[in-house]
Scaffold this active site. Structure first.
Site, PDB file in Angstrom:
ATOM      1  N   ILE A 189      30.655   3.901  30.967  1.00 43.75           N
ATOM      2  CA  ILE A 189      29.838   5.100  30.785  1.00 43.75           C
ATOM      3  C   ILE A 189      29.608   5.398  29.315  1.00 43.75           C
ATOM      4  CG2 ILE A 189      29.716   7.591  31.236  1.00 43.75           C
ATOM      5  CD1 ILE A 189      31.390   7.039  33.773  1.00 43.75           C
ATOM      6  N   GLU A 245      41.938   8.440  30.018  1.00 46.74           N
ATOM      7  CA  GLU A 245      41.963   9.740  30.670  1.00 46.74           C
ATOM      8  C   GLU A 245      41.896  10.876  29.649  1.00 46.74           C
ATOM      9  OE1 GLU A 245      43.922   6.713  33.226  1.00 46.74           O
ATOM     10  OE2 GLU A 245      44.178   7.344  31.134  1.00 46.74           O
TER      11      GLU A 245
END
Length: 421
Positions: free
Chosen positions: A337, A64
């Site tokens: 990603i 995060e």
């Protein structure tokens, strides 16, 4: 009464769990002594009080925190009169924020969700705005912010089917908490729908912030150097963000593959497991080196153990193909990603519920391939090793996939601007 009982049982649960919370800190500190550092912050006790208005962003751990980079940079640029407070839950998340932002932000641990602790947190920092990343729904924290007039946004919000079921057990409490949020900005329409069913209102969809995390030139250069140190001509495979038990499965697949010229880089997800994976390699009789030693990779070395922090883009840049961990065993999958951003062909396992839509779209466009087990991983690696044109097509598809989904930070800043001007 409908809300009182869930709130009462939640408070009772926290009260009963208090001694175990302290024991948990001590237990985690056995492997990560950093858990004992700044421990008072976990109960709402802080030292320095900011003199400027505060924009508070909470990112649980490493993933995060890295995902928050473009958002933090945009906030620093647009609101120079504010201080950015970045809170984490784990020491590795905090260490990541230190390496990424240095003194440009202030940092602290988010307190446990005890009413007395979260009230202290809010009184101390007096945030002008709070931003919770992904799926951080803490009832007492949100309630304290709401009572103080601090608008809180749930951003880059995601909610898997599994998490939605778990939150459903505390339906009234979760519904009340979501109703107190000033805004919810979801990653996908599926996330928005699940959050709406739990009580979130006025949800917007902005995409996944992780797509806006571009590798720095220095990280790409490090990847090129790593490739050169590995001999240059050797094929390179990286098993990245691996979780407990997956390293052994990767080694099993490599035995089936039987490709003696292949260099494999294994990068465990959690740094406290570096020594554990090293012990596994020694037990298996695998010739390996540690990345932290900074030495050129010897010809006879079969595995380079990625025991460094902040170099994931570099590992992907150095590799011909990648397996993204947390997916071969039921952990829900890790972020693919980053691999796509540098054009690295991606292999993933069957368990990707943390990134359901990303995985589906990456497979559909040819950027990624799913494997079901060790045998499937071995076959997929052989196919990619034998077919350079296929690797090139997957690489091009991965880069196109990454570029096509950028722009989330701009959409988030528009929402934030409604509350900060």
């Amino acid at each position: 009464m409908k809300l009182f009982l869930p709130r009462f049982f939640y408070a009772l649960l926290l009260f009963v769990a208090f001694p175990y919370t302290l024991l948990h800190l001590l237990w985690r500190a056995r492997r990560q002594p950093a858990y004992l550092h700044h421990w008072s912050e976990r109960f709402g006790l802080y030292s320095a009080r900011p003199t400027q208005p505060v924009i508070w962003l909470h990112a649980v751990s490493v993933g995060e925190t890295r995902a928050a980079v473009p958002l933090v940079e945009a906030l620093l640029a647009r609101y120079p009169g504010h201080r950015i407070l970045l809170t984490n839950t784990t020491p590795t998340g905090r260490a990541t924020s230190e390496s990424l932002f240095g003194e440009r932000v202030i940092r602290a641990y988010l307190p446990y969700d005890y009413s007395f602790a979260v009230r202290r947190f809010v009184r101390h920092f007096k945030p002008a705005l709070g931003l919770l990343m992904e799926t951080e729904i803490w009832p007492n924290l949100i309630r304290a912010c709401h009572a103080s007039g601090t608008p809180v946004l749930l951003v880059n919000a995601r909610l898997s089917v599994r998490s939605a079921r778990r939150y459903g057990w505390l339906d009234a409490l979760v519904r009340s908490s979501l109703g107190k949020l000033a805004a919810v900005v979801a990653q996908t329409h599926a996330d928005a729908e699940r959050l709406s069913l739990l009580g979130a209102q006025g949800i917007e969809v902005a995409g996944n912030l992780k797509f806006d995390c571009e590798p720095l030139p220095a990280q790409l250069q490090t990847g090129e150097q790593l490739r050169a140190q590995s001999g240059g001509s050797r094929p390179v495979f990286v098993a990245a963000s691996t979780r407990e038990g997956e390293e052994g499965l990767v080694l099993d697949a490599l035995e089936r593959l039987a490709s003696p010229g292949l260099l494999t880089m294994i990068v465990p997800r959690h740094p406290q497991r570096f020594d554990e994976v090293a012990a596994l390699l020694e037990q298996r009789g695998v010739i390996y080196q540690r990345r932290s030693a900074g030495e050129p990779v010897a010809v006879q070395t079969a595995v380079l153990l990625g025991d460094t922090m902040g170099e994931l883009f570099a590992y992907y840049r150095a590799a011909d193909m990648a397996f993204v961990g947390g997916s071969l065993l039921p952990f829900g999958g890790q972020n693919l990603i980053e691999a796509a951003a540098v054009g690295c062909p991606v292999l993933i396992g069957p368990h990707t519920w943390n990134f359901t839509d990303v995985a589906r779209q990456a497979i559909a466009c040819g950027a990624a391939q799913r494997v079901e087990d060790v045998a499937g991983l071995a076959r997929a690696l052989k196919d990619l090793l034998d077919d350079a044109s296929r690797r090139r097509r997957m690489s091009e598809a991965a880069q196109a996939f990454s570029l096509a989904h950028r722009g989330t930070v701009q959409r988030l800043m528009q929402v934030i601007g409604r509350f900060l001007g």
